[in-house]
Design an enzyme around this catalytic site. Sequence first.
Site, short mmCIF file in Angstrom:
data_model
loop_
_atom_site.label_atom_id
_atom_site.label_comp_id
_atom_site.label_asym_id
_atom_site.label_seq_id
_atom_site.Cartn_x
_atom_site.Cartn_y
_atom_site.Cartn_z
N TYR A 1 0.82 -1.22 0.00
CA TYR A 1 0.00 0.00 0.00
C TYR A 1 0.85 1.27 0.00
O TYR A 1 0.33 2.36 -0.20
CB TYR A 1 -0.99 0.01 1.18
N HIS B 1 0.64 -11.91 1.54
CA HIS B 1 -0.38 -11.16 0.77
C HIS B 1 -0.95 -12.00 -0.37
O HIS B 1 -2.16 -11.98 -0.62
CB HIS B 1 0.28 -9.88 0.23
N SER C 1 -12.30 -5.60 1.30
CA SER C 1 -13.25 -4.92 0.40
C SER C 1 -14.69 -5.31 0.75
O SER C 1 -15.48 -5.70 -0.12
CB SER C 1 -12.94 -5.22 -1.08
N PRO C 2 -15.07 -5.18 2.03
CA PRO C 2 -16.40 -5.62 2.45
C PRO C 2 -17.52 -4.74 1.91
O PRO C 2 -18.69 -5.13 1.97
CB PRO C 2 -16.33 -5.52 3.99
N LEU C 3 -17.14 -3.57 1.35
CA LEU C 3 -18.13 -2.69 0.73
C LEU C 3 -18.03 -2.76 -0.79
O LEU C 3 -18.39 -1.81 -1.50
CB LEU C 3 -17.94 -1.25 1.23
N GLY C 4 -17.50 -3.89 -1.29
CA GLY C 4 -17.39 -4.05 -2.74
C GLY C 4 -16.63 -2.89 -3.38
O GLY C 4 -16.97 -2.41 -4.45
N ARG C 5 -15.54 -2.46 -2.70
CA ARG C 5 -14.68 -1.35 -3.16
C ARG C 5 -15.47 -0.05 -3.31
O ARG C 5 -15.13 0.80 -4.11
CB ARG C 5 -13.94 -1.72 -4.45
N GLY C 6 -16.54 0.06 -2.54
CA GLY C 6 -17.31 1.32 -2.53
C GLY C 6 -18.61 1.24 -3.31
O GLY C 6 -19.37 2.19 -3.33
N PHE C 7 -18.87 0.06 -3.95
CA PHE C 7 -20.15 -0.07 -4.67
C PHE C 7 -21.30 -0.16 -3.68
O PHE C 7 -22.40 0.35 -3.91
CB PHE C 7 -20.13 -1.30 -5.59
#
Length: 346
Positions: free
Chosen positions: A73, A145, A224-230
Amino acid sequence: MTQQDAQQDKYQGKDNKLPTRALGAQGLTAGAIGLGTMGMTMAYGAGDEPGGIATIRRAYELGVTLFDTAELYGMGTGSNEQLLGRAVRDFRDDVVIATKFGFDMSAPQNAEGYALNSRPEHIREVTENSLRHLGTDRIDVLYQHRVDPDVPIEDVAGTVGELIAEGKVRYLGLSEAGPDIIRRAHAVHPVSVLQTEYSVFERAVEAHVLPVVRELGIGFVPYSPLGRGFLTSAVKPAAEYPADDMRSWDDRWQPGNYEQNLAAIRELTALAAAKDISVTQLALAWLLAQGDDIVPIPGTRSPDRLAENVAAAAVTLTPQDLARVQEILPKGAAGSRYPEAIMPSW
Ligand SMILES: NC(=O)c1ccc[n+]([C@@H]2O[C@H](COP(=O)([O-])OP(=O)(O)OC[C@H]3O[C@@H](n4cnc5c(N)ncnc54)[C@H](OP(=O)(O)O)[C@@H]3O)[C@@H](O)[C@H]2O)c1
């Protein structure tokens, strides 16, 4: 108190008592919702270091203890780990710092991303760098990773086991490993956490991966539990993101898939509104309801959005709510979560 005030209180976390969950059988525990720091320096357009630091400190105030970073990152500069280390300096002993090795950041990036490198000497070198960047004397969770096909997983687990014996690391984690790799690593040194993408949008782990981690008593951290912001109210078409935002090329945002996924978001938003919560809180509460061995790590650069996300731990979903989510998204999102060239295989 008006409904708006109550909602604001909930978002600011005043009513929030973030419960603690166990991750694995080796003694690691964390607040039920963690925080991913990736977007503070990469992936979603311009990073935001001041916003990141404020968000990490707000997270701690609200009971978040698991903070997720990686060598990757900082794109080889250490910037993301340095940011996290600076932000938690005053409360470092109260939190769980997780970081990751596994790439060769000195080789040029190609279509498959950075080259993999989990050779024992490289793990040791990256661990020393991470300790220095984080400004700490131990890493709480050290993840591989990505699985490196050129290095037996036994060597990887053995090396992290040695670092644990030396007191530089506390727990072993894997990311994007399949059932066979998980079993082989666990036989050499107990794996405490598996981290892989999981959300109402991405359900692949349910078939073969979650059963194995449960059989072995390994905790699960959905990334990514928010689907990368979707899975938020802020999603927009691919063309509206800048080129350095991966959503400009993510398959789930491409024409055809985007409209289909947006229709699902609208239905989830209606279900959330009926419960007086946001769609983002619904997505996180759904993950927490999948088992008490799960600690999602949503990413955000905003203290207010962080508070909204943490308040999801106070949401109870009924069996009818869970059935409705299943009806809206029986198999997850339309579109692939990674391009073929970098899709982990397990
Ligand atoms: N092991 C791996 O290979 C791997 C891969 C990817 C990610 N991860 C880890 O998982 C963490 C989380 O994943 P992620 O960041 O990819 O995706 P995510 O958590 O699914 O979504 C992050 C995105 O959602 C937005 N967002 C968050 N909360 C919001 C809210 N309440 N309302 C509106 N928008 C909101 C964020 O924007 P703002 O920042 O503008 O709020 C950001 O663009 C990462 O930080 C990283 O630590 C690990």
